[in-house]
Design a protein around this motif. Structure first.
Motif, PDB file in Angstrom:
ATOM      1  N   LEU A   1     113.573  76.921 -35.791  1.00  0.00           N
ATOM      2  CA  LEU A   1     113.204  77.871 -35.148  1.00  0.00           C
ATOM      3  C   LEU A   1     114.198  78.312 -34.318  1.00  0.00           C
ATOM      4  O   LEU A   1     114.209  79.642 -33.721  1.00  0.00           O
ATOM      5  CB  LEU A   1     112.044  77.465 -34.432  1.00  0.00           C
ATOM      6  N   ASN A  30     115.387  82.363 -34.006  1.00  0.00           N
ATOM      7  CA  ASN A  30     115.559  83.293 -32.864  1.00  0.00           C
ATOM      8  C   ASN A  30     116.876  83.761 -32.677  1.00  0.00           C
ATOM      9  O   ASN A  30     116.890  85.010 -32.010  1.00  0.00           O
ATOM     10  CB  ASN A  30     114.920  82.536 -31.581  1.00  0.00           C
ATOM     11  N   ARG A  85     115.213  92.320 -34.216  1.00  0.00           N
ATOM     12  CA  ARG A  85     113.992  92.696 -33.629  1.00  0.00           C
ATOM     13  C   ARG A  85     113.942  94.109 -33.202  1.00  0.00           C
ATOM     14  O   ARG A  85     112.910  94.809 -33.574  1.00  0.00           O
ATOM     15  CB  ARG A  85     113.591  91.885 -32.348  1.00  0.00           C
ATOM     16  N   VAL A  87     107.257  87.181 -41.119  1.00  0.00           N
ATOM     17  CA  VAL A  87     108.542  87.436 -40.649  1.00  0.00           C
ATOM     18  C   VAL A  87     109.607  88.116 -41.745  1.00  0.00           C
ATOM     19  O   VAL A  87     110.336  88.732 -41.520  1.00  0.00           O
ATOM     20  CB  VAL A  87     109.070  86.162 -39.996  1.00  0.00           C
ATOM     21  N   ILE A 117     106.580  85.132 -34.172  1.00  0.00           N
ATOM     22  CA  ILE A 117     107.238  84.096 -33.398  1.00  0.00           C
ATOM     23  C   ILE A 117     106.250  83.028 -32.410  1.00  0.00           C
ATOM     24  O   ILE A 117     106.494  81.894 -32.203  1.00  0.00           O
ATOM     25  CB  ILE A 117     108.530  84.561 -32.902  1.00  0.00           C
ATOM     26  N   THR A 174     105.529  79.344 -32.675  1.00  0.00           N
ATOM     27  CA  THR A 174     105.936  78.263 -31.729  1.00  0.00           C
ATOM     28  C   THR A 174     104.727  77.585 -31.106  1.00  0.00           C
ATOM     29  O   THR A 174     104.580  76.395 -31.082  1.00  0.00           O
ATOM     30  CB  THR A 174     106.588  79.145 -30.562  1.00  0.00           C
ATOM     31  N   ASN A 215     113.202  79.563 -27.021  1.00  0.00           N
ATOM     32  CA  ASN A 215     113.433  80.628 -27.951  1.00  0.00           C
ATOM     33  C   ASN A 215     114.253  81.666 -27.347  1.00  0.00           C
ATOM     34  O   ASN A 215     114.959  82.432 -28.081  1.00  0.00           O
ATOM     35  CB  ASN A 215     111.807  81.143 -28.233  1.00  0.00           C
ATOM     36  N   ASN A 219     117.479  83.640 -28.569  1.00  0.00           N
ATOM     37  CA  ASN A 219     117.685  84.648 -28.782  1.00  0.00           C
ATOM     38  C   ASN A 219     118.762  85.737 -28.215  1.00  0.00           C
ATOM     39  O   ASN A 219     119.332  86.426 -28.590  1.00  0.00           O
ATOM     40  CB  ASN A 219     116.139  85.380 -28.382  1.00  0.00           C
ATOM     41  N   SER A 253     117.578  85.934 -40.785  1.00  0.00           N
ATOM     42  CA  SER A 253     116.235  85.697 -40.177  1.00  0.00           C
ATOM     43  C   SER A 253     115.414  85.102 -41.269  1.00  0.00           C
ATOM     44  O   SER A 253     114.692  84.154 -41.217  1.00  0.00           O
ATOM     45  CB  SER A 253     115.960  86.719 -39.675  1.00  0.00           C
ATOM     46  N   VAL A 299     113.451  81.402 -41.312  1.00  0.00           N
ATOM     47  CA  VAL A 299     111.966  81.351 -40.932  1.00  0.00           C
ATOM     48  C   VAL A 299     111.389  80.385 -42.419  1.00  0.00           C
ATOM     49  O   VAL A 299     110.521  79.618 -42.083  1.00  0.00           O
ATOM     50  CB  VAL A 299     111.151  82.496 -40.907  1.00  0.00           C
TER      51      VAL A 299
END
Length: 419
Positions: free
Chosen positions: A16, A20, A27, A81, A122, A126, A142, A146, A180, A184
């Motif tokens: 995780l 992030n 994103r 994701v 996300i 979490t 997180n 990020n 990414s 995930v």
């Protein structure tokens, strides 16, 4: 010992962290670099840039509430994701292959759909792993990862855009989208409690066992006055905030053949470096109370908008980004916690996030659209002052109307009143 206290698998939490980190460059697609690319490389007008930038926000508005509902219903949240990352990669490659208005708008719309998926997915993953008791600090972690990813991505993007080609920034985003997706998939699906991930569990009973709650109707969620107030406040905040950095990018690129990408990277890096400790700090302080921490984030935004009018010196504009780091660092953490507070036990955590994000997306897309025309007619300072005025209204709305949502703080206030 409760089931929730046993569910913090280290391998999935490390994955995780990586997710992030890599999503930082995914994103929002190419974000403010798109404005620089279109203006410096293809001589687009501010109005057309505003249209292109707002296309992503409009697509997000359309997709956000359905995306939240899908995240609530779908048990395979990791798959969402992966799909969203693929959409971003396709959109970025499409924009460099055909930088025309129809193609760029279409690609931005595709990225906007992905942007609707990432935040609730996300947050759900979490919450499903760590539960409510650890959510505030985990959301802070997180966001810290990020923002650290944003620092690395901005440094790479600025270097690639300046020394290689501006188009290389789009390729960088596509590559990190793949990273990414890999990250995930390394989160074990069995470590995510699907009921907890949608807030269908509201805590523990007297024997330490988590209670299963019913799934609330949508009407019941939307009739909550606190959710409405928070949504209005968030819309105004993002209306004021969304166009500020792209506007700085246009000002940096205006009349300058070189250097704009490096200055934009510096703006992002400064803000993101500040966000790393601020996110961790906000997650820790919000454990005791959400509203005081969130008010600081609101208060900084109008100050930032006014400061941008003082000078067009690139070093000054970059330094103002320290305030962006504080405000955005707080908002990214505490907004998720407030929604979690308001939806605990309803089973509608991600749907509510999606609905509020839809409203926020309206503010963000209109921000870029309106500011593009304001700048074209009255100049950059008028654009910044318009955004600062809207930010002041957002501050007043949240300060005067929004109650504290943290149950721990509410209990303390209740005991003090009784005493």
């Amino acid at each position: 010992m409760s089931k929730n206290s046993l569910r913090s698998p280290k391998k999935s939490l490390r994955s995780l962290d990586r997710l992030n980190f890599f999503l930082a460059d995914v994103r929002d697609g190419v974000g403010p670099y798109l404005a620089i690319y279109l203006q410096a490389s293809h001589k687009w007008s501010p109005a057309n840039i505003g249209i292109a930038m707002s296309a992503m926000g409009i697509a997000t508005v359309i997709a956000q509430t359905p995306a939240g509902a899908v995240v609530d219903r779908l048990r395979q949240k990791r798959l969402l994701v992966v799909v969203a990352a693929a959409l971003v990669a396709v959109g970025c490659i499409g924009m460099i292959l055909s930088p025309t208005l129809p193609t760029v708008v279409s690609a931005q719309a595709l990225i906007g759909v992905a942007a609707a998926i990432f935040p609730p997915a996300i947050a759900a993953i979490t919450l499903g792993i760590v539960g409510y008791n650890k959510l505030d600090r985990r959301i802070g972690r997180n966001e810290a990862f990020n923002h650290a990813g944003n620092v690395a991505a901005a440094a790479l993007a600025g270097t690639i855009g300046h020394f290689v080609a501006r188009e290389g920034i789009f390729v960088l985003v596509a590559v990190t989208a793949i990273a990414s997706a890999i990250s995930v998939l390394q989160i074990r699906n069995r470590d995510i409690d699907p009921d907890l991930a949608r807030a269908a569990k509201d805590g523990q009973d007297g024997e330490g066992q988590e209670k299963r709650s019913h799934i609330s109707g949508i009407g019941q969620i939307l009739s909550d006055r606190r959710i409405l107030i928070f949504a209005v406040s968030a819309v105004l905040f993002h209306f004021a905030n969304a166009a500020m950095l792209p506007l700085v990018g246009q000002r940096l690129a205006d009349g300058k053949a070189t250097g704009a990408s490096l200055y934009m990277s510096a703006c992002i890096i400064v803000a993101q470096l500040v966000m790393i400790p601020v996110s961790t700090w906000a997650g820790s302080l919000a454990h005791a109370g959400r509203k005081p921490v969130f008010l600081l984030g609101f208060a900084i935004l109008p100050i930032r908008g006014v400061l941008y009018t003082f000078s067009d010196n690139p070093f000054f504009l970059v330094s103002v980004q320290i305030l962006d780091g504080i405000g955005a660092g707080i908002f990214g953490v505490v907004s998720v916690l407030i929604v979690a507070d308001l939806t605990k036990g309803t089973g509608r955590f991600n749907l509510t996030q999606g609905a509020i994000s839809t409203a926020v997306g309206i503010g963000a897309s209109l921000s870029n659209l309106l500011t593009g025309f304001v700048v074209q007619e009255a100049g950059y300072n008028a654009g910044f002052l318009t955004l600062a005025a809207i930010a002041s209204v957002a501050l007043a709305c949240f300060w005067l109307l929004m109650p504290e949502t943290n149950s721990l703080q509410q209990e303390r206030m209740g005991r003090s009143l009784v005493g």
